[in-house]
Write a protein that holds these residues in place. Structure first.
Motif, PDB file in Angstrom:
ATOM      1  N   ASN A  86     -13.000  16.800 -92.600  1.00 23.87           N
ATOM      2  CA  ASN A  86     -11.679  17.104 -93.154  1.00 23.87           C
ATOM      3  C   ASN A  86     -10.648  16.018 -92.822  1.00 23.87           C
ATOM      4  O   ASN A  86      -9.848  15.598 -93.669  1.00 23.87           O
ATOM      5  CB  ASN A  86     -11.184  18.459 -92.657  1.00 23.87           C
ATOM      6  N   GLY A  87     -10.649  15.580 -91.562  1.00 27.45           N
ATOM      7  CA  GLY A  87      -9.674  14.580 -91.153  1.00 27.45           C
ATOM      8  C   GLY A  87      -9.848  13.264 -91.900  1.00 27.45           C
ATOM      9  O   GLY A  87      -8.879  12.666 -92.378  1.00 27.45           O
ATOM     10  N   VAL A  88     -11.101  12.802 -91.979  1.00 28.71           N
ATOM     11  CA  VAL A  88     -11.367  11.523 -92.648  1.00 28.71           C
ATOM     12  C   VAL A  88     -11.063  11.626 -94.137  1.00 28.71           C
ATOM     13  O   VAL A  88     -10.486  10.714 -94.740  1.00 28.71           O
ATOM     14  CB  VAL A  88     -12.814  11.074 -92.392  1.00 28.71           C
ATOM     15  N   ARG A  89     -11.442  12.739 -94.766  1.00 27.52           N
ATOM     16  CA  ARG A  89     -11.157  12.908 -96.189  1.00 27.52           C
ATOM     17  C   ARG A  89      -9.644  12.927 -96.454  1.00 27.52           C
ATOM     18  O   ARG A  89      -9.171  12.371 -97.443  1.00 27.52           O
ATOM     19  CB  ARG A  89     -11.801  14.196 -96.705  1.00 27.52           C
ATOM     20  N   THR A  90      -8.909  13.585 -95.573  1.00 28.20           N
ATOM     21  CA  THR A  90      -7.449  13.599 -95.725  1.00 28.20           C
ATOM     22  C   THR A  90      -6.885  12.185 -95.631  1.00 28.20           C
ATOM     23  O   THR A  90      -5.999  11.784 -96.404  1.00 28.20           O
ATOM     24  CB  THR A  90      -6.815  14.482 -94.643  1.00 28.20           C
ATOM     25  N   GLY A  91      -7.401  11.395 -94.706  1.00 31.62           N
ATOM     26  CA  GLY A  91      -6.938  10.023 -94.579  1.00 31.62           C
ATOM     27  C   GLY A  91      -7.281   9.172 -95.796  1.00 31.62           C
ATOM     28  O   GLY A  91      -6.476   8.348 -96.252  1.00 31.62           O
ATOM     29  N   LEU A  92      -8.487   9.367 -96.344  1.00 30.01           N
ATOM     30  CA  LEU A  92      -8.887   8.623 -97.541  1.00 30.01           C
ATOM     31  C   LEU A  92      -8.022   9.008 -98.741  1.00 30.01           C
ATOM     32  O   LEU A  92      -7.628   8.159 -99.542  1.00 30.01           O
ATOM     33  CB  LEU A  92     -10.366   8.891 -97.841  1.00 30.01           C
ATOM     34  N   GLU A  93      -7.753  10.317 -98.850  1.00 34.29           N
ATOM     35  CA  GLU A  93      -6.905  10.765 -99.963  1.00 34.29           C
ATOM     36  C   GLU A  93      -5.547  10.070 -99.907  1.00 34.29           C
ATOM     37  O   GLU A  93      -5.030   9.594-100.932  1.00 34.29           O
ATOM     38  CB  GLU A  93      -6.719  12.280 -99.910  1.00 34.29           C
ATOM     39  N   ARG A  94      -5.002   9.981 -98.709  1.00 33.36           N
ATOM     40  CA  ARG A  94      -3.699   9.341 -98.552  1.00 33.36           C
ATOM     41  C   ARG A  94      -3.760   7.867 -98.945  1.00 33.36           C
ATOM     42  O   ARG A  94      -2.850   7.332 -99.572  1.00 33.36           O
ATOM     43  CB  ARG A  94      -3.244   9.495 -97.103  1.00 33.36           C
ATOM     44  N   CYS A  95      -4.840   7.199 -98.569  1.00 36.05           N
ATOM     45  CA  CYS A  95      -5.003   5.772 -98.913  1.00 36.05           C
ATOM     46  C   CYS A  95      -5.043   5.584-100.427  1.00 36.05           C
ATOM     47  O   CYS A  95      -4.377   4.686-100.973  1.00 36.05           O
ATOM     48  CB  CYS A  95      -6.274   5.228 -98.282  1.00 36.05           C
TER      49      CYS A  95
END
Length: 784
Positions: free
Chosen positions: A745-754
């Motif tokens: 979840n954390g990594v996906r949230t960061g990728l979405e933001r990028c």
């Protein structure tokens, strides 16, 4: 008995106890050397002084005056080996001196007390006795049937008188001023005596007379030496102080030169001492530093129309931290077509009998001397033979630029050698920087006298730089001669295309014909404009025209630009040949090596079925050579990292990229490229949590102004982290990665933001839609 003075000497010990080739007595047994106690130093102690760092340890024993001790002044070379007749900075009292443009620490050599330098048994060994008649030169004064030879007599072949005995004795007073203390040494042209000057508080001086005053050629050489020495005034050349006379045995006055006393050690003796203690030749940085110190002295002689003729280790002496040329007996005017030329076979240029002394023949002796100081030069027929190759000499294989410098300096063709001592010193200084950088593991950059700095960085990232135009725009540009007739006009032009440039220059010239005839820089600038405009055909046409200009014939810049023209034509092999030729001509310059490196990389990239490994290996070697020496050539860093990464050396690639200076304009690109390299995984399971966190820490530490670049950098790490988590990996640490939890979840949230940040920064509608779709696809799934 075989000679034991040096391990590689093929000579034998004569009845007089000296080698018939090298002239030295057998090497006595030496005690086991003591290692220098200074921290970090690997040298050995001899006479209480370290052979590498120069540190003094313990009491210093006095020098012994016996044969084989430190000779204060003069050459100990034999007449036979020292003569070949043709038919035609110091610093203050620091513990270490710095030579070689201030980059090399060399051991100091203590000044020898004059009273301890006098020979107790002054004799000329029989193997050094030769007839003084230049047309004869046969051995004389040799022993037979166990009986010693005569030191005085007549040659049995031509009848010429010879004498090898000193003519002055201790206590003799010359000119009512100079009191003789005794003989110091004997050289090819005469005896050297130590004396004191009663008019200057008994200051020690050296008197030089003739070995055989009956030799007309030697007499002529002595007279010439007096004339030349009276004109010479250079800190690295022994200084003449006066002339005096003293009656000979027949009552006829014999002239003597009064010179300064140089109490030190010759480079030949330093070399022998180093070999005795450490079993090797001089370190290359020391040898180069010694030669660099003497090149200005030789250049000074050349500027006065004089040739030294007999440059070799015997004739360079070090005292404290200063080096001096001694034994000026072979000095001759370069326009002298009548006098004999003296020198040492093996050091002398092969063409000197036909051409006489020239700058090119002097360069040859310097190259040979440098080689002898650093490596074993095999002997042939009792004299030095050809230089060894890189296949047999590890030093040359390790230092390719040094090898090429030696090859150019000793080229059989005099026209192919360095044109002056200044040019050789310039290139040798560049080579020294490379040697020191490899030896010390830190860069030694320096300004080039021929090229400007790199204009841009090419090959940023992991893609091979396949755009020749971009390469030409990035490579350094040859410097413009400020004294050229068109230099001022060229500095003020703003045109880009060759046609516009030509029109602008023509309009600015008062006399087009005169300027075109006299200016060298004008046609070169037009060639460069054609290359930068991408017109290879026009550049080659202009190059052909320039080759017809007498002022530009064989100019090195034509080779540089011809290589670039071949790059534009994508003729990699021809371009590499041009750059390789220039590298051989200018071995101390980084620009040809950089151009050769990228050309070799392109050859490997476009191998078309042939084995790319050799070209790739050359490219990697040249990139490393440039980057190791000068960190301003950031293109070399990216090239070296690219090739290391392709070879599977991921850590080595990151190490190179981490060396880019934070003040560099491409520092951020280098750090991002290092992250890409860390995350370049070819096999499942190779990526680890420490690698991920290292990459994340690198990106977090960067100060990136652009939101787009920041998002792209973060995206690289987070995408790799998502792939790692998808393999079922579970992080050991619970710390966040780039400010997000290291879980799905954390990594996906960061990728979405990028992705959304990238979409916000783009002006292209379709690209924005694609980025938003990627953001939606990668976002963590929710139940809402």
């Amino acid at each position: 008995m075989k000679c034991t003075a040096t391990p590689d000497c093929p000579g034998t010990i004569d009845a007089d106890g000296y080698c018939d080739i090298c002239g030295f007595p057998p090497r006595p047994a030496t005690p086991e050397p003591t290692v220098c106690p200074q921290p970090g130093c690997t040298g050995a102690l001899i006479d209480g002084r370290c052979t590498r760092c120069g540190a003094t340890v313990g009491p210093q024993p006095a020098a012994t005056p016996a044969t084989g001790s430190v000779v204060s002044q003069g050459s100990a070379a034999s007449r036979g080996s020292a003569r070949s007749v043709r038919t035609g900075s110091s610093t203050s009292g620091s513990t270490r001196g710095r030579l070689g443009a201030g980059m090399v620490n060399v051991p100091r050599v203590p000044r020898i007390d004059p009273s301890e330098a006098v020979l107790q048994d002054p004799k000329v060994p029989e193997h050094q006795r030769f007839c003084g008649n230049g047309r004869c030169g046969r051995p004389v004064g040799r022993g037979r049937d166990g009986q010693p030879g005569r030191a005085e007599g007549f040659c049995t072949h031509c009848g010429a008188k010879y004498s090898f005995t000193p003519k002055l004795r201790a206590g003799d007073l010359l000119g009512g001023q100079y009191e003789v203390l005794g003989p110091l040494a004997h050289g090819g042209l005469g005896w050297l005596y130590l004396a004191v000057d009663h008019r200057l508080e008994r200051r020690p001086v050296v008197l030089k007379g003739l070995l055989n005053e009956g030799d007309a050629s030697a007499m002529q050489a002595a007279v010439a030496e007096r004339r030349f020495l009276a004109l010479v005034d250079h800190p690295n050349i022994v200084r003449i102080q006066n002339f005096t006379e003293h009656p000979g045995a027949d009552g006829v006055p014999v002239g003597y030169i009064v010179m300064e006393y140089v109490g030190g050690t010759s480079l030949k003796q330093l070399l022998r001492r180093h070999r005795d203690i450490e079993g090797s030749y001089l370190p290359p940085d020391h040898a180069i530093a010694y030669i660099l110190e003497m090149l200005p002295a030789l250049g000074y002689l050349h500027s006065r129309g004089l040739a030294y003729c007999d440059f070799k280790p015997d004739n360079v002496m070090q005292t404290d931290e200063q080096l001096k040329l001694i034994d000026m007996g072979a000095v001759i005017a370069m326009d002298d077509q009548k006098s004999d030329v003296f020198g040492t076979p093996g050091y002398q240029a092969p063409e000197i009998a036909e051409t006489g002394p020239t700058v090119a023949s002097e360069v040859y002796t310097v190259g040979r001397t440098l080689a002898v100081l650093m490596m074993r030069v095999p002997a042939e027929h009792g004299r030095l033979g050809p230089l060894p190759g890189a296949d047999t000499e590890p030093l040359l294989a390790q230092h390719d630029s040094l090898y090429r410098l030696l090859l150019r300096a000793t080229d059989p063709d005099p026209d192919a050698r360095f044109s002056s001592m200044e040019e050789m010193a310039d290139q040798l200084t560049g080579v020294l920087r490379e040697v020191l950088s490899l030896q010390e593991g830190r860069p030694h950059p320096g300004l080039s006298s021929r090229f400007g700095p790199p204009r841009k960085t090419f090959g940023v990232g992991d893609a091979v730089p396949d755009d020749p135009g971009a390469l030409i725009a990035a490579l350094p540009v040859p410097l413009v001669d400020p004294y050229d007739s068109a230099a001022t006009l060229l500095a003020s032009t703003s045109a880009v295309t060759p046609a516009d440039l030509e029109r602008e220059l023509t309009a600015g010239l008062q006399s087009v014909v005169t300027a075109r005839t006299e200016s060298v820089e004008l046609p070169l600038r037009l060639i460069r404009a054609a290359l930068e405009f991408g017109d290879a055909a026009d550049a080659l046409r202009r190059l052909e025209e320039a080759e017809l200009n007498d002022l530009l014939t064989d100019d090195w810049r034509l080779t540089w630009y011809r290589g670039q023209a071949r790059l534009l034509e994508r003729d990699w092999a021809s371009a590499a040949a041009e750059f390789d030729t220039l590298y051989t001509a200018l071995p101390g310059e980084p620009a040809p090596k950089l151009a050769l490196a990228v050309t070799a990389e392109l050859m490997a990239h476009h191998a078309d079925g042939s084995d790319p490994a050799p070209a790739r290996g050359r490219a990697a070697a040249y990139y490393d050579m440039v980057w190791r020496t000068d960190r301003t050539y950031t293109s070399a860093a990216f090239g070296a990292a690219r090739l290391r990464r392709a070879a599977g050396d991921r850590r080595g690639a990151v190490e190179v990229l981490d060396q880019v200076d934070p003040a560099s304009a491409v520092y951020t690109e280098a750090r991002v490229a290092a992250v890409d390299t860390l995350l370049a995984v070819d096999r499942q399971g190779e990526l680890t949590e420490p690698l991920l966190r290292d990459a994340g820490a690198r990106i977090s530490a960067l100060v990136i102004d652009s939101n787009r670049r920041r998002a792209q950098a973060r995206l690289r790490v987070l995408d790799a982290a998502l792939q790692w988590l998808r393999l079922g990996r579970v992080p050991v640490e619970h710390a966040p990665l780039l400010d997000v939890p290291l879980d799905q979840n954390g990594v996906r949230t960061g990728l979405e933001r990028c992705y959304r940040d990238l979409a916000h920064e783009t002006d292209d509608l379709w690209e924005r839609i694609a980025l938003v779709e990627q953001a939606n696809a990668v976002r963590p799934r929710t139940t809402l």
